[in-house]
Design a protein around this motif. Structure first.
Motif, PDB file in Angstrom:
ATOM      1  N   PRO A 170     -51.774  -2.104 -11.954  1.00  0.00           N
ATOM      2  CA  PRO A 170     -50.747  -1.058 -12.120  1.00  0.00           C
ATOM      3  C   PRO A 170     -50.836   0.117 -11.152  1.00  0.00           C
ATOM      4  O   PRO A 170     -49.955   0.970 -11.148  1.00  0.00           O
ATOM      5  N   THR A 207     -47.971   1.353  -6.835  1.00  0.00           N
ATOM      6  CA  THR A 207     -46.674   2.031  -6.937  1.00  0.00           C
ATOM      7  C   THR A 207     -45.816   1.642  -5.726  1.00  0.00           C
ATOM      8  O   THR A 207     -46.290   0.962  -4.801  1.00  0.00           O
ATOM      9  N   LYS A 254     -38.249  -4.089 -12.923  1.00  0.00           N
ATOM     10  CA  LYS A 254     -38.913  -3.503 -14.087  1.00  0.00           C
ATOM     11  C   LYS A 254     -38.709  -1.986 -14.163  1.00  0.00           C
ATOM     12  O   LYS A 254     -39.487  -1.267 -14.792  1.00  0.00           O
ATOM     13  N   GLY A 255     -37.650  -1.531 -13.505  1.00  0.00           N
ATOM     14  CA  GLY A 255     -37.305  -0.111 -13.580  1.00  0.00           C
ATOM     15  C   GLY A 255     -38.253   0.796 -12.817  1.00  0.00           C
ATOM     16  O   GLY A 255     -38.336   1.998 -13.100  1.00  0.00           O
ATOM     17  N   ASP A 287     -41.477   0.779 -12.905  1.00  0.00           N
ATOM     18  CA  ASP A 287     -42.661   1.091 -13.703  1.00  0.00           C
ATOM     19  C   ASP A 287     -43.798   0.121 -13.347  1.00  0.00           C
ATOM     20  O   ASP A 287     -43.784  -1.043 -13.757  1.00  0.00           O
ATOM     21  N   GLU A 290     -46.859   0.013 -14.402  1.00  0.00           N
ATOM     22  CA  GLU A 290     -47.629  -0.387 -15.589  1.00  0.00           C
ATOM     23  C   GLU A 290     -47.015  -1.637 -16.228  1.00  0.00           C
ATOM     24  O   GLU A 290     -47.729  -2.519 -16.701  1.00  0.00           O
ATOM     25  N   LEU A 291     -45.702  -1.697 -16.198  1.00  0.00           N
ATOM     26  CA  LEU A 291     -44.983  -2.837 -16.775  1.00  0.00           C
ATOM     27  C   LEU A 291     -44.922  -4.004 -15.796  1.00  0.00           C
ATOM     28  O   LEU A 291     -45.111  -5.165 -16.167  1.00  0.00           O
TER      29      LEU A 291
END
Length: 442
Positions: free
Chosen positions: A201, A204, A228-229, A231, A233-234
């Motif tokens: 994660p 970025t 995933k927008g 994100d 982490e997702l």
């Protein structure tokens, strides 16, 4: 002996007599009865606390140095001689033992990245193949085949601004390879090193664009991150990675691609080669933490004024210097650095300092008129250094009371209270083990 005697159960009377001599008693009423309560301890003499404070202020804390980098080994081995097992001293090899960690575990490889930059039209004409804009490249190649000069090209784009509105002839975007740009020593100005790391994660959008070497993998990771927008982490959790690899063909414009779990990540840095023989020269490592042991301060004349320059001498350079000059390596360090072209020839070595060394920070008046009396509050202990930055702390500070608050986030100082860099004015001090000043200055 006094403590043992007074503490014995048979000598209670002596103990209470001693307590009467050492502490002040005060009469008070407790439950209607008058009693004497022991208060603070009595001073041995009136100015005891002030004298102790002054004595502590004049103490200089000395630190034992044990900066062994290399030394000769005395290895022995067993072997059979005339049918008997004998112990013999090793004679083959250099017999050098390195007493510091050489490098961190991660191994890097140097990469020659294809990046973008903007240049003028004059520079573009030297290598047309590197132009990013395909239409612009095609047009300029046509002009070159027609043997048009630069004036004609500029005039053409000036008269056709409406068609070429996005073209700025003073800032044309071109590709370049990082190892093409050399310094005065014919070495790359900026070097990039890469190693393989698992996707997590921490990847970025900015890290993917500016750290991942493979542009095709960049495209897949960015497409999945956008789905995933944005994100990470997702997108790059274990479940997110499984989903990305299931849909990897779709993310790659319907082109097949192997599953991605690790990527090659690069960074701009200065690394050291593992060795000189075989493929060791192509393997690079980073210095281990705590191996910056020597900070060299040089002096040079710039516009008629003496200016200091600074270098953190790498561990591998110190090892080579000590192997070459052994015990006399400090006197030859200046010439050794100049031979390696780390230091310009016009610079003169003032002194070399290490962690736990003590330095004195003279005031402006002392810099002009000389030092007459040492102000012990201006003695600092060297903590660490990196590159051209030096960090120190006041000699009387053992540990910060409030972590990362009293000084800086690093619990050490680079500048004095007067906002003067410690490295610019510091003078080395030679201290004996009892804290007596032996020598001030060079």
């Amino acid at each position: 002996m006094l403590n043992n005697e007074a503490a014995h159960s048979k000598h209670n009377a002596n103990r209470y007599q001693l307590q009467r001599k050492l502490r002040r008693y005060e009469k008070t009423i407790i439950k209607g009865e008058e009693k004497e309560i022991a208060k603070e301890f009595l001073k041995p003499w009136e100015n005891f606390t002030a004298d102790v404070y002054n004595a502590l202020q004049n103490i200089i804390v000395s630190f034992k140095q044990n900066l062994r980098v290399i030394n000769r080994t005395k290895n022995h081995f067993q072997h059979f001689e005339c049918g008997k097992k004998e112990l013999a001293k090793q004679t083959k090899g250099d017999s050098w033992a390195i007493r510091q960690p050489m490098h961190k575990d991660t191994v890097y490889g140097e990469v020659n990245l294809k990046l973008k930059k903007t240049v003028s039209l004059n520079e573009v004409l030297k290598n047309l193949e590197m132009i990013v804009d395909k239409d612009l490249k095609k047009k300029i190649i046509e002009f070159q085949q027609e043997k048009r000069d630069i004036k004609y090209i500029k005039k053409y784009f000036e008269e056709n601004k409406e068609i070429w509105s996005e073209v700025n002839l003073s800032k044309i975007e071109v590709y370049y390879f990082t190892q093409e740009e050399k310094d005065e020593n014919d070495k790359p100005k900026i070097r990039y090193f890469a190693t393989r790391k698992p996707i997590d994660p921490s990847f970025t959008k900015d890290k993917i664009e500016n750290s991942v070497t493979d542009t095709a993998i960049q495209k897949i990771l960015l497409a999945h991150l956008a789905a995933k927008g944005g994100d990470p982490e997702l997108a790059f959790s274990p479940d997110g990675l499984d989903e990305m690899n299931r849909n990897i063909k779709k993310l790659n414009d319907d082109k097949p691609h192997q599953p991605i779990f690790k990527v090659r990540v690069y960074e701009k840095a200065e690394k050291i080669a593992v060795g000189n023989k075989g493929n060791k020269s192509a393997k690079f490592v980073e210095a281990a933490k705590g191996t910056n042991l020597f900070f060299a301060i040089f002096e040079t004349i710039i516009k008629g004024e003496n200016k200091r320059t600074f270098y953190t001498v790498p561990l591998n350079t110190i090892i080579d210097c000590q192997k070459k000059y052994t015990k006399d390596w400090r006197n030859n360090l200046e010439n050794f650095l100049k031979e390696l072209k780390i230091v310009p020839q016009n610079e003169k070595l003032l002194f070399v300092i290490s962690p736990n060394d003590l330095v004195y920070l003279p005031t402006k008046e002392e810099l002009q008129n000389g030092i007459s009396v040492i102000d012990k509050t201006r003695i600092y202990k060297i903590v660490s250094f990196t590159g051209k930055r030096l960090y120190a702390i006041s000699n009387y500070v053992s540990k910060s009371i409030v972590d990362k608050m009293e000084y800086t986030q690093l619990n050490k100082l680079e500048f004095t209270d007067e906002k003067i860099a410690i490295k610019e004015i510091c003078i080395p001090l030679k201290i004996d083990r009892l804290g007596n000043i032996i020598k001030v200055g060079l």
